[in-house]
Design a protein around this motif. Structure first.
Motif, PDB file in Angstrom:
ATOM      1  N   LEU A  36       0.800  -1.228   0.000  1.00  0.00           N
ATOM      2  CA  LEU A  36       0.000   0.000   0.000  1.00  0.00           C
ATOM      3  C   LEU A  36       0.830   1.274   0.000  1.00  0.00           C
ATOM      4  CD1 LEU A  36      -2.778  -1.012   2.576  1.00  0.00           C
ATOM      5  CD2 LEU A  36      -2.913  -1.035   0.081  1.00  0.00           C
ATOM      6  N   GLY A  37       2.119   1.146   0.243  1.00  0.00           N
ATOM      7  CA  GLY A  37       2.970   2.331   0.254  1.00  0.00           C
ATOM      8  C   GLY A  37       2.919   3.056   1.589  1.00  0.00           C
ATOM      9  N   THR A  38       3.308   4.305   1.562  1.00  0.00           N
ATOM     10  CA  THR A  38       3.318   5.122   2.776  1.00  0.00           C
ATOM     11  C   THR A  38       2.141   6.089   2.764  1.00  0.00           C
ATOM     12  OG1 THR A  38       4.804   6.689   1.684  1.00  0.00           O
ATOM     13  CG2 THR A  38       5.819   4.970   3.034  1.00  0.00           C
ATOM     14  N   PRO A  39       1.708   6.547   3.928  1.00  0.00           N
ATOM     15  CA  PRO A  39       2.172   6.141   5.266  1.00  0.00           C
ATOM     16  C   PRO A  39       1.647   4.758   5.637  1.00  0.00           C
ATOM     17  CG  PRO A  39       0.334   7.644   5.466  1.00  0.00           C
ATOM     18  CD  PRO A  39       0.644   7.566   4.003  1.00  0.00           C
ATOM     19  N   VAL A  40       2.423   4.043   6.429  1.00  0.00           N
ATOM     20  CA  VAL A  40       2.008   2.714   6.864  1.00  0.00           C
ATOM     21  C   VAL A  40       0.917   2.811   7.923  1.00  0.00           C
ATOM     22  CG1 VAL A  40       2.774   0.609   8.031  1.00  0.00           C
ATOM     23  CG2 VAL A  40       4.234   1.680   6.293  1.00  0.00           C
ATOM     24  N   LEU A  41       1.013   3.829   8.758  1.00  0.00           N
ATOM     25  CA  LEU A  41       0.017   4.033   9.809  1.00  0.00           C
ATOM     26  C   LEU A  41      -1.042   5.033   9.363  1.00  0.00           C
ATOM     27  CD1 LEU A  41       2.154   4.196  13.081  1.00  0.00           C
ATOM     28  CD2 LEU A  41       0.861   2.252  12.175  1.00  0.00           C
ATOM     29  N   PHE A  42      -2.274   4.719   9.682  1.00  0.00           N
ATOM     30  CA  PHE A  42      -3.419   5.587   9.405  1.00  0.00           C
ATOM     31  C   PHE A  42      -3.758   6.337  10.687  1.00  0.00           C
ATOM     32  CE2 PHE A  42      -8.134   5.863   9.687  1.00  0.00           C
ATOM     33  CZ  PHE A  42      -8.348   6.789   8.675  1.00  0.00           C
ATOM     34  N   ARG A  43      -3.849   7.642  10.594  1.00  0.00           N
ATOM     35  CA  ARG A  43      -4.190   8.481  11.748  1.00  0.00           C
ATOM     36  C   ARG A  43      -5.521   9.160  11.497  1.00  0.00           C
ATOM     37  NH1 ARG A  43       1.291   8.590  11.176  1.00  0.00           N
ATOM     38  NH2 ARG A  43       2.557   8.475  13.086  1.00  0.00           N
ATOM     39  N   GLN A  44      -6.386   9.133  12.492  1.00  0.00           N
ATOM     40  CA  GLN A  44      -7.701   9.757  12.351  1.00  0.00           C
ATOM     41  C   GLN A  44      -8.126  10.366  13.681  1.00  0.00           C
ATOM     42  OE1 GLN A  44     -11.295   7.245  11.744  1.00  0.00           O
ATOM     43  NE2 GLN A  44     -11.538   8.393   9.842  1.00  0.00           N
TER      44      GLN A  44
END
Length: 221
Positions: A36-44
């Protein structure tokens, strides 16, 4: 004293979880980065204790695909096979152990919900903000995303009223069982029921024809 014991339990559990799961975390990080590429972490942004906002962390499960006008496609069209697997096994939630260490969340508590829902809680349901939100909670072991909104929020308040370390341990054990059996798994919850703001907004407009501003004024008094 009870809050202090719960916080100590949260910190110890989060540190232990990150240590034990570190090989799995590294593997997921590499696979998500590759697929999926970057960013690896999803922030919400979510609403935490006392109504304070914070950024919840999850492993990324969707692409950034857009339509010809540059708008993001609906979630179900951006959710990948990898993302579905991570959600089905609840592996996308692992980074929230960092939220626990930061003090944003607890291991057990009402799930942190979207900021856009803040206008739509009843005064009784707002008691869910008296404690830190959790990675899992009473509503989650009652059926995860299959529980309707009113029942889910009622269970959140029930947890606040019954909160104890013994109840937390029971919820954790029940959560482990549910994750292992994949009971109540709904990868895309919107396919099952509308968002809270949509559901309650429609309920208001069934009897009253109001614009968005008028509904907000009505909800907030």
């Amino acid at each position: 004293m009870a809050r202090g014991v719960k916080r100590a339990f949260d910190i110890g559990s989060a540190l232990a979880g990150l240590g034990v799961l570190s090989p799995l975390i590294l593997a997921i990080w590499v696979v998500v980065r590759w697929r999926l590429g970057t960013p690896v972490l999803f922030r919400q942004q979510r609403t935490g204790m006392h109504g304070r906002p914070f950024a919840v962390l999850k492993f990324r499960t969707m692409t950034d695909r857009r339509d010809r006008f540059g708008d993001l496609l609906p979630d179900h069209r951006r959710l990948t096979r990898l993302g579905r697997l991570l959600r089905a096994l609840s592996l996308d939630e692992i980074p929230q152990l960092v939220n626990v260490l930061r003090g944003d969340m607890s291991i057990v508590g009402p799930r942190p919900l979207l900021r856009k829902y803040d206008l739509w809680y009843t005064p009784h349901e707002r008691r869910r903000f008296d404690v830190r939100p959790g990675i899992t909670g009473l509503a989650q072991i009652a059926g995860r995303n299959t529980v309707r909104w009113s029942a889910r929020l009622s269970l959140d308040v029930e947890y606040v009223e019954r909160c104890s370390l013994w109840l937390d341990l029971r919820i954790i054990l029940a959560t482990v069982k549910m994750v292992c059996t994949r009971e109540g798994v709904v990868v895309d919850s919107r396919a099952l029921m509308p968002d809270l703001d949509e559901e309650r907004g429609e309920a208001l407009t069934d009897e009253l024809v109001l614009d968005a501003k008028a509904r907000r004024l009505l909800r907030t008094g």
